[in-house]
Motif scaffolding. Structure first.
Motif, mmCIF file in Angstrom:
data_model
loop_
_atom_site.group_PDB
_atom_site.id
_atom_site.type_symbol
_atom_site.label_atom_id
_atom_site.label_comp_id
_atom_site.label_asym_id
_atom_site.label_seq_id
_atom_site.Cartn_x
_atom_site.Cartn_y
_atom_site.Cartn_z
ATOM 1 N N LEU A 1 0.816 -1.213 0.000
ATOM 2 C CA LEU A 1 0.000 0.000 0.000
ATOM 3 C C LEU A 1 0.853 1.267 0.000
ATOM 4 C CD1 LEU A 1 -3.058 -0.912 2.255
ATOM 5 C CD2 LEU A 1 -2.890 -0.838 -0.233
ATOM 6 N N ILE A 2 2.093 1.185 0.448
ATOM 7 C CA ILE A 2 3.005 2.331 0.327
ATOM 8 C C ILE A 2 3.172 2.687 -1.154
ATOM 9 C CG2 ILE A 2 5.432 3.013 0.517
ATOM 10 C CD1 ILE A 2 4.031 3.359 3.144
ATOM 11 N N HIS A 3 3.344 1.677 -1.997
ATOM 12 C CA HIS A 3 3.533 1.909 -3.429
ATOM 13 C C HIS A 3 2.210 2.266 -4.103
ATOM 14 C CE1 HIS A 3 7.574 0.534 -2.778
ATOM 15 N NE2 HIS A 3 7.136 -0.632 -2.327
ATOM 16 N N ALA A 4 1.092 1.744 -3.581
ATOM 17 C CA ALA A 4 -0.216 2.147 -4.088
ATOM 18 C C ALA A 4 -0.455 3.630 -3.825
ATOM 19 C CB ALA A 4 -1.316 1.304 -3.444
ATOM 20 N N ALA A 5 -0.077 4.082 -2.627
ATOM 21 C CA ALA A 5 -0.221 5.508 -2.295
ATOM 22 C C ALA A 5 0.586 6.358 -3.269
ATOM 23 C CB ALA A 5 0.222 5.748 -0.855
ATOM 24 N N ALA A 6 1.812 5.952 -3.542
ATOM 25 C CA ALA A 6 2.642 6.707 -4.488
ATOM 26 C C ALA A 6 1.990 6.759 -5.863
ATOM 27 C CB ALA A 6 4.028 6.065 -4.579
ATOM 28 N N ALA A 7 1.381 5.653 -6.273
ATOM 29 C CA ALA A 7 0.771 5.582 -7.605
ATOM 30 C C ALA A 7 -0.445 6.498 -7.739
ATOM 31 C CB ALA A 7 0.378 4.143 -7.922
ATOM 32 N N VAL A 8 -1.148 6.770 -6.627
ATOM 33 C CA VAL A 8 -2.305 7.667 -6.691
ATOM 34 C C VAL A 8 -1.964 9.063 -6.188
ATOM 35 C CG1 VAL A 8 -3.996 5.807 -6.552
ATOM 36 C CG2 VAL A 8 -3.197 6.885 -4.438
ATOM 37 N N GLY A 9 -0.679 9.323 -5.967
ATOM 38 C CA GLY A 9 -0.232 10.663 -5.637
ATOM 39 C C GLY A 9 -0.430 11.086 -4.203
ATOM 40 N N VAL A 10 -0.503 10.132 -3.287
ATOM 41 C CA VAL A 10 -0.677 10.447 -1.867
ATOM 42 C C VAL A 10 0.665 10.321 -1.162
ATOM 43 C CG1 VAL A 10 -1.770 9.687 0.292
ATOM 44 C CG2 VAL A 10 -3.098 9.766 -1.821
ATOM 45 N N PRO A 11 1.093 11.346 -0.431
ATOM 46 C CA PRO A 11 2.381 11.267 0.258
ATOM 47 C C PRO A 11 2.361 10.220 1.367
ATOM 48 C CG PRO A 11 1.219 13.268 0.888
ATOM 49 C CD PRO A 11 0.430 12.651 -0.223
ATOM 50 N N SER A 12 3.523 9.712 1.705
ATOM 51 C CA SER A 12 3.592 8.663 2.722
ATOM 52 C C SER A 12 4.943 8.676 3.403
ATOM 53 C CB SER A 12 3.343 7.287 2.090
ATOM 54 O OG SER A 12 4.364 6.969 1.155
ATOM 55 N N VAL A 13 4.983 7.981 4.536
ATOM 56 C CA VAL A 13 6.231 7.724 5.252
ATOM 57 C C VAL A 13 6.275 6.228 5.521
ATOM 58 C CG1 VAL A 13 7.546 8.069 7.374
ATOM 59 C CG2 VAL A 13 6.328 9.998 6.327
ATOM 60 N N THR A 14 7.359 5.591 5.134
ATOM 61 C CA THR A 14 7.501 4.161 5.365
ATOM 62 C C THR A 14 8.662 3.882 6.310
ATOM 63 O OG1 THR A 14 7.795 1.989 4.321
ATOM 64 C CG2 THR A 14 8.970 3.817 3.322
ATOM 65 N N ILE A 15 8.443 2.944 7.229
ATOM 66 C CA ILE A 15 9.513 2.502 8.121
ATOM 67 C C ILE A 15 10.275 1.416 7.368
ATOM 68 C CG2 ILE A 15 10.076 1.400 10.305
ATOM 69 C CD1 ILE A 15 6.791 3.259 9.947
ATOM 70 N N LEU A 16 11.503 1.705 7.029
ATOM 71 C CA LEU A 16 12.245 0.865 6.090
ATOM 72 C C LEU A 16 13.429 0.185 6.759
ATOM 73 C CD1 LEU A 16 12.469 0.092 3.037
ATOM 74 C CD2 LEU A 16 14.069 2.000 2.811
ATOM 75 N N GLY A 17 13.504 -1.131 6.575
ATOM 76 C CA GLY A 17 14.669 -1.891 7.009
ATOM 77 C C GLY A 17 15.702 -1.975 5.905
ATOM 78 N N GLY A 18 16.753 -2.736 6.150
ATOM 79 C CA GLY A 18 17.865 -2.741 5.207
ATOM 80 C C GLY A 18 17.990 -3.971 4.336
ATOM 81 N N GLY A 19 17.115 -4.978 4.517
ATOM 82 C CA GLY A 19 17.280 -6.231 3.802
ATOM 83 C C GLY A 19 17.362 -6.087 2.300
ATOM 84 N N HIS A 20 16.476 -5.250 1.740
ATOM 85 C CA HIS A 20 16.462 -4.992 0.302
ATOM 86 C C HIS A 20 16.635 -3.503 0.019
ATOM 87 C CE1 HIS A 20 14.101 -8.928 -0.714
ATOM 88 N NE2 HIS A 20 15.416 -9.113 -0.741
ATOM 89 N N SER B 1 17.201 3.489 9.910
ATOM 90 C CA SER B 1 18.377 3.608 10.769
ATOM 91 C C SER B 1 19.491 2.764 10.150
ATOM 92 C CB SER B 1 18.056 3.109 12.189
ATOM 93 O OG SER B 1 19.168 3.252 13.036
ATOM 94 N N PRO B 2 20.332 3.365 9.302
ATOM 95 C CA PRO B 2 21.332 2.597 8.547
ATOM 96 C C PRO B 2 22.256 1.762 9.433
ATOM 97 C CG PRO B 2 21.159 4.838 7.711
ATOM 98 C CD PRO B 2 20.361 4.803 8.976
ATOM 99 N N MET B 3 22.578 0.569 8.933
ATOM 100 C CA MET B 3 23.491 -0.339 9.606
ATOM 101 C C MET B 3 24.478 -0.898 8.588
ATOM 102 S SD MET B 3 20.721 -2.372 12.043
ATOM 103 C CE MET B 3 21.979 -3.331 12.896
ATOM 104 N N ASP B 4 25.616 -1.366 9.063
ATOM 105 C CA ASP B 4 26.635 -1.907 8.168
ATOM 106 C C ASP B 4 26.163 -3.151 7.421
ATOM 107 O OD1 ASP B 4 28.367 0.093 8.928
ATOM 108 O OD2 ASP B 4 29.422 -1.132 10.427
ATOM 109 N N CYS B 5 25.174 -3.844 7.979
ATOM 110 C CA CYS B 5 24.716 -5.101 7.381
ATOM 111 C C CYS B 5 23.558 -4.904 6.399
ATOM 112 C CB CYS B 5 24.298 -6.078 8.479
ATOM 113 S SG CYS B 5 23.086 -5.382 9.627
ATOM 114 N N TYR B 6 23.258 -3.672 6.019
ATOM 115 C CA TYR B 6 22.211 -3.413 5.020
ATOM 116 C C TYR B 6 22.445 -4.266 3.771
ATOM 117 C CZ TYR B 6 19.210 0.461 6.613
ATOM 118 O OH TYR B 6 18.256 1.223 7.223
ATOM 119 N N ARG B 7 21.344 -4.565 3.082
ATOM 120 C CA ARG B 7 21.332 -5.372 1.862
ATOM 121 C C ARG B 7 21.728 -6.813 2.133
ATOM 122 N NH1 ARG B 7 23.580 -0.958 -2.632
ATOM 123 N NH2 ARG B 7 21.647 0.242 -2.694
ATOM 124 N N CYS B 8 21.219 -7.329 3.229
ATOM 125 C CA CYS B 8 21.463 -8.727 3.602
ATOM 126 C C CYS B 8 20.479 -9.675 2.934
ATOM 127 C CB CYS B 8 21.366 -8.874 5.113
ATOM 128 S SG CYS B 8 19.688 -8.595 5.760
#
Length: 380
Positions: A300-319, A340-347
């Motif tokens: 739904l974060i990406h759905a909001a972007a597609a219909v032009g609604v601003p959003s804030v997402t809590i994002l981890g580092g896995g991808h 909150s960036p970590m050295d192990c991002y993109r795991c």
């Protein structure tokens, strides 16, 4: 050893192709099949980075009297039908496809009977026993795809299945954003600059009521990616106190219980829990009328972007970078990111830390309430 692996691979393919061999195509092949079997968020990203162009290309390739059919994941197939873009949308329950041999063979048999002339497989992070398997078995004379990335498939198997795509376009490097990847494939395939689909919404429905509101999506497909619900409740309390707006929660039925913490924090009069009550189309209609969305990294974060609604997402580092943050050229529709960036991002979500059951991974847990409120401040 290598010989044994090669023969095992060939035997597996021979066994898996039995249902197609038993259902030969009769008559002319007149179908162009566009294949998109990933998640809801991937679908909405596709609407903004290639769907329009790829559909127009498919129409141009379609034989006289033929049809353009979308093979879609069942999670969003009904929504795709509601857009009325394709001649037909065929839904695949991907989980059942993996778990039930009879269902798998039934899907293959039905697809083989369509008489497919061209397959356009658009997903870069393709899977061997899903997209590649279906492309092989459908038996279309023309198969189009991308070289892809080895996220959901081993590099050795990928090298073999690459050959099943007679027309194969180079893929962007692994950590390029999905939007950029879709756009690059679209340009290579069609020779056109990417057009974005204008998502239709029903602004008269007022499903969530007429009063100003913001949306929260505290659930996630994987529990370890869920920001603690008490922090969502704290953010909701702060926003309601600051603005007086109501909070509307969206999600699936299994997430409905999460709303209790938010309701207790802000009061029943300021909260409406719609999790599990709406189809995807209705959820998009609710999003379209919201002032903004606060949520985990979900579709739904990406759905909001597609219909032009601003959003804030809590994002981890896995991808990190694959789906968010958005690339600069799409900044106008990009969700704000609290991380909150970590050295192990993109795991690739293979976390190196031990967690208790139902405890979020450290890169999610490290995001504080004030980190989110700081991003929300820009939307008020």
């Amino acid at each position: 050893m290598k010989v044994a692996i090669n023969w095992s691979f060939r035997l597996l393919i021979a066994l898996l192709t039995l249902p197609a061999a038993m259902r030969p195509v009769s008559g002319a092949r007149k179908v162009v099949l566009i294949m998109r079997l990933d998640a809801i968020g991937d679908f909405f990203l596709w609407t903004q980075s290639g769907l329009v162009n790829q559909l127009r290309y498919a129409r141009a390739q379609c034989p006289a009297g033929g049809r353009v059919i979308l093979l879609a994941k069942s999670d969003w197939a009904d929504y795709a039908r509601s857009l009325d873009l394709f001649d037909e949308v065929i839904a695949v329950d991907v989980r059942r496809f993996y778990r039930s041999l009879s269902y798998k063979f039934g899907v293959v048999a039905d697809l083989c009977r369509l008489g497919v002339a061209t397959v356009i497989q658009t997903r870069a992070a393709r899977e061997f026993l899903l997209e590649d398997y279906l492309v092989r078995l459908i038996g279309a004379p023309r198969t189009i795809g991308t070289e892809g990335v080895a996220v959901n498939i081993g590099a050795g198997i990928k090298r073999r299945t690459d050959r099943w795509y007679r027309e194969r376009y180079p893929a962007l490097p692994l950590w390029e954003h999905e939007i950029s990847r879709n756009a690059a494939f679209t340009r290579q395939l069609t020779g056109e600059e990417v057009e974005r689909l204008s998502i239709p919404v029903d602004r008269k429905a007022k499903i969530a009521g007429a009063d100003p509101y913001f949306v929260m999506t505290p659930g996630a497909s994987w529990p370890d990616k869920m920001w603690p619900i008490e922090r969502f409740a704290a953010v909701a309390r702060s926003v309601v106190a600051r603005t007086g707006m109501k909070c509307v929660m969206l999600g699936v039925a299994r997430e409905r219980h999460l709303g209790k913490a938010i309701e207790q924090e802000i009061g029943a009069g300021q909260f409406r829990n719609l999790a599990g009550e709406l189809a995807l189309k209705e959820s998009v209609d609710v999003l379209a009328d919201a002032r903004f969305l606060i949520g985990n990294d979900t579709g739904l974060i990406h759905a909001a972007a597609a219909v032009g609604v601003p959003s804030v997402t809590i994002l981890g580092g896995g991808h990190y970078g694959l789906f968010a943050p958005y690339p600069a050229q799409f900044a106008g529709m990009a969700p704000g990111v609290a991380n909150s960036p970590m050295d192990c991002y993109r795991c690739k979500w293979k976390c190196i830390y031990r967690m208790e059951k139902y405890e979020p991974v450290p890169c999610i847990a490290a995001v504080e309430v004030n980190d989110v409120l700081e991003k929300v401040e820009h939307l008020l």
